[in-house]
Design an enzyme around this catalytic site. Sequence first.
Site, PDB file in Angstrom:
ATOM      1  CB  CYS A 156      26.876  39.492  37.841  1.00  0.00           C
ATOM      2  SG  CYS A 156      27.456  40.466  36.807  1.00  0.00           S
ATOM      3  CG  HIS A 200      23.371  43.217  39.097  1.00  0.00           C
ATOM      4  ND1 HIS A 200      23.969  42.685  39.987  1.00  0.00           N
ATOM      5  CD2 HIS A 200      24.339  43.455  38.187  1.00  0.00           C
ATOM      6  CE1 HIS A 200      25.169  42.174  39.765  1.00  0.00           C
ATOM      7  NE2 HIS A 200      25.558  42.848  38.651  1.00  0.00           N
TER       8      HIS A 200
HETATM    9  N1  GLN Z   1      33.351  41.573  37.309  1.00  0.00           N
HETATM   10  C1  GLN Z   1      32.518  40.987  36.543  1.00  0.00           C
HETATM   11  C2  GLN Z   1      32.479  41.546  35.172  1.00  0.00           C
HETATM   12  O1  GLN Z   1      32.725  42.836  34.930  1.00  0.00           O
HETATM   13  C3  GLN Z   1      31.294  40.628  37.035  1.00  0.00           C
HETATM   14  C4  GLN Z   1      30.440  42.039  37.174  1.00  0.00           C
HETATM   15  C5  GLN Z   1      29.337  41.928  38.251  1.00  0.00           C
HETATM   16  O2  GLN Z   1      29.328  41.237  39.220  1.00  0.00           O
HETATM   17  N2  GLN Z   1      28.329  42.936  37.895  1.00  0.00           N
HETATM   18  O3  GLN Z   1      32.046  40.911  33.982  1.00  0.00           O
END
Ligand code: GLN
Length: 258
Positions: A99, A204
């Site tokens: 992510c 995730h």
């Molecule tokens: N902050 C980034 C977004 O919202 C990544 C989010 C995350 O790592 N789940 O796209």
Amino acid sequence: MTNDYKLTIAWLYPDLMSTYGDRGNIICLQKRCQWRGIDVKIKPITLETQNSQLSGCNLIFMGGAQDRQQKLAANDFLNNKAPVVKQMIENYIPALFVCAAYQQIGHFYRPFQGQDIIGASIFDLSTIHPGDQAKRLIGNVAARLIYPDVLSGTVIVGFENHGGRTSLGNKLKPLAKIIGGFGNNGQDGFEGAFYKNAIGSYFHGPLLPKNPQIADWLIKSALEVKYAKNITLAFLDDSLAQLARQKILDRLKIIYER
Ligand code: GLN
């Protein structure tokens, strides 16, 4: 047998980039090594860690984060750790970026407010958050792997939670084809990216406990790069992981039946 092998896993920014339970990936790698008698060490790589500490590592992991923590890690990653990480990936050291970490190995992440967060340009990709009115890409997700070749066709499951939409450069390989959920951007039907032995993914879950085939591919690849020979990992009973995967596939099927 693998009980005379050693493996060191670099865990980048464990204190900043592990917001969505991605530390479960480290636990999964550690246990799947220990169950096979592989002497595994986890090396936390924080803002304060010298980048020279990375060079002896055989596998790299970096997890997800909200925009604030992503920003805190970004400068250090870009200016200190990324040049070493880039060289390690070019030398086929396996890596998993989840992510926000996936976004940070690209050219930039444009949050819905504030400046662009400049990435390391290790992968040819860019990410843009379309604004705070835009739907956040959240939910159970399933995809069919395209790469690595040896896992092509395997169905993987996870949970995604990101605002950013990622577009891949035309030479960068997508990791998988989306079956249910959004993936990179909810438009092109792809999820993640793959380059040499490095994986970027929005999954995730955490990704690896639910998809142990990828965990074993990372471990095997890391050992084979380190010891420069083919290595067979001992079989592990993954029936529990299979149950968890089926649960998510069932849920996705119910959503898609409505
Ligand atoms: N902050 C980034 C977004 O919202 C990544 C989010 C995350 O790592 N789940 O796209």
